[in-house]
Design a protein around this motif. Structure first.
Motif, PDB file in Angstrom:
ATOM      1  N   UNK A 200       5.972  -6.871   3.374  1.00 64.09           N
ATOM      2  CA  UNK A 200       5.747  -8.047   2.525  1.00 64.09           C
ATOM      3  C   UNK A 200       4.577  -7.821   1.573  1.00 64.09           C
ATOM      4  N   UNK A 201       3.452  -7.413   2.106  1.00 64.99           N
ATOM      5  CA  UNK A 201       2.245  -7.323   1.284  1.00 64.99           C
ATOM      6  C   UNK A 201       2.234  -6.095   0.383  1.00 64.99           C
ATOM      7  N   UNK A 202       3.023  -5.085   0.720  1.00 61.49           N
ATOM      8  CA  UNK A 202       3.188  -3.961  -0.209  1.00 61.49           C
ATOM      9  C   UNK A 202       3.912  -4.438  -1.465  1.00 61.49           C
ATOM     10  N   UNK A 203       4.950  -5.272  -1.273  1.00 61.94           N
ATOM     11  CA  UNK A 203       5.679  -5.792  -2.429  1.00 61.94           C
ATOM     12  C   UNK A 203       4.782  -6.702  -3.268  1.00 61.94           C
ATOM     13  N   UNK A 204       3.953  -7.516  -2.618  1.00 59.57           N
ATOM     14  CA  UNK A 204       3.035  -8.378  -3.363  1.00 59.57           C
ATOM     15  C   UNK A 204       2.072  -7.542  -4.200  1.00 59.57           C
ATOM     16  N   UNK A 205       1.602  -6.442  -3.617  1.00 57.24           N
ATOM     17  CA  UNK A 205       0.684  -5.562  -4.338  1.00 57.24           C
ATOM     18  C   UNK A 205       1.389  -4.838  -5.478  1.00 57.24           C
ATOM     19  N   UNK A 206       2.571  -4.309  -5.201  1.00 52.67           N
ATOM     20  CA  UNK A 206       3.318  -3.558  -6.225  1.00 52.67           C
ATOM     21  C   UNK A 206       3.661  -4.425  -7.432  1.00 52.67           C
ATOM     22  N   UNK A 207       3.918  -5.706  -7.174  1.00 43.13           N
ATOM     23  CA  UNK A 207       4.313  -6.613  -8.248  1.00 43.13           C
ATOM     24  C   UNK A 207       3.125  -7.406  -8.808  1.00 43.13           C
TER      25      UNK A 207
END
Length: 289
Positions: A200-207
């Motif tokens: 979840x938080x990897x996607x938040x960071x990537x975006x």
């Protein structure tokens, strides 16, 4: 005696407490049809009681009718009596209303009175009052009446729903609803806290998301690691101290240090949604944040 036990336990203001279970010698009469009680299911909202289904032999009440009194007792007085027997954390009343929406007729029978008939005064959506008489019937009869009142239709395929979470990102905002931390459901879905939040938080960071809404409404808790690991993803900086303490049945105390901040920890604005159903492990996280 049952009423006194319920009231005594309720005084602890601890939502994890309970009295017996539906299959025990006292409560099982509801399930197996030995007890006859109020044939009306309800929704309790903001101190008012609304009809959900009239399950009697002569269905005169319709969904949305507001019940004003039962056998001469104002509904407010009935709710006060029932609330005194229910368990919740502190003074959270909305969680009691949620419970009563599921068990109102059964609890009326077990904790207030066991009449053979019920004189109900209700008002419809236009405000017009009406008085109806309902005979007490058992659960099996109610189920038969419910089936008979439903038009016969071909069964519709059930939509596949994620029981654990909802997650979506729109522009620079994200929404994460954590529906449950229930052990069995998480195991069935093969979801583990560390890998789940990492994703979840990897996607938040990537975006490059700037605002995150965490929706914990209705999450009644479960596995505490889903609360604990989540803390490490919302810290601004590493902190000393502990974030919770437990005491075992043997009296042994254990403290848990605040987890270290993750590399992908979210640094934007966080909004947390809770309600009276946010409980146990989910409320631990709400308190910590």
């Amino acid at each position: 005696q049952l009423s006194l036990v319920y009231r005594l336990v309720a005084l602890a203001n601890e939502g994890h407490f309970g009295v017996g279970f539906w299959q025990d010698s006292v409560h099982s009469g509801i399930l197996d049809g030995r007890y006859q009680y109020l044939p009306v299911s309800v929704e309790v909202l903001n101190g008012k009681v609304y009809v959900w289904s009239d399950l009697s032999d002569n269905a005169e009440l319709v969904r949305g009718d507001e019940i004003l009194s039962i056998n001469g007792d104002p509904i407010a007085a009935i709710l006060d009596k029932l609330n005194a027997h229910l368990f919740s954390d502190g003074d959270i009343v909305s969680s009691k209303y949620r419970t009563l929406s599921n068990v109102f007729p059964a609890f009326y029978y077990l904790l207030i009175d066991q009449p053979e008939r019920f004189k109900i005064v209700a008002k419809d959506k236009s405000g017009k009052e009406k008085e109806v008489l309902k005979m007490a019937i058992d659960r099996n009869r109610m189920i038969e009446n419910a089936k008979a009142s439903q038009p016969k239709q071909a069964p519709k395929p059930k939509a596949v729903e994620n029981e654990i979470y909802d997650f979506n990102v729109e522009g620079k905002s994200a929404y994460l609803k954590l529906k449950t931390f229930n052990r069995a459901k998480l195991k069935n879905a093969k979801i583990k806290a560390k890998s789940f939040y990492k994703m979840i938080f990897k996607e938040l960071s990537d975006k490059a998301v700037k605002a995150l809404t965490l929706d914990l409404r209705g999450n009644s808790g479960g596995r505490t690691e889903f609360s604990d690991v989540l803390v490490s993803y919302i810290l601004d900086e590493n902190m000393d101290g502990f974030h919770k303490k437990t005491v075992s049945w043997e009296g042994k105390t254990r403290t848990y240090a605040i987890p270290k901040k993750k590399k992908k920890a979210f640094n934007g604005r966080i909004f947390v949604l809770i309600d009276g159903g946010t409980f146990s492990a989910a409320s631990i996280f709400a308190r910590n944040i």
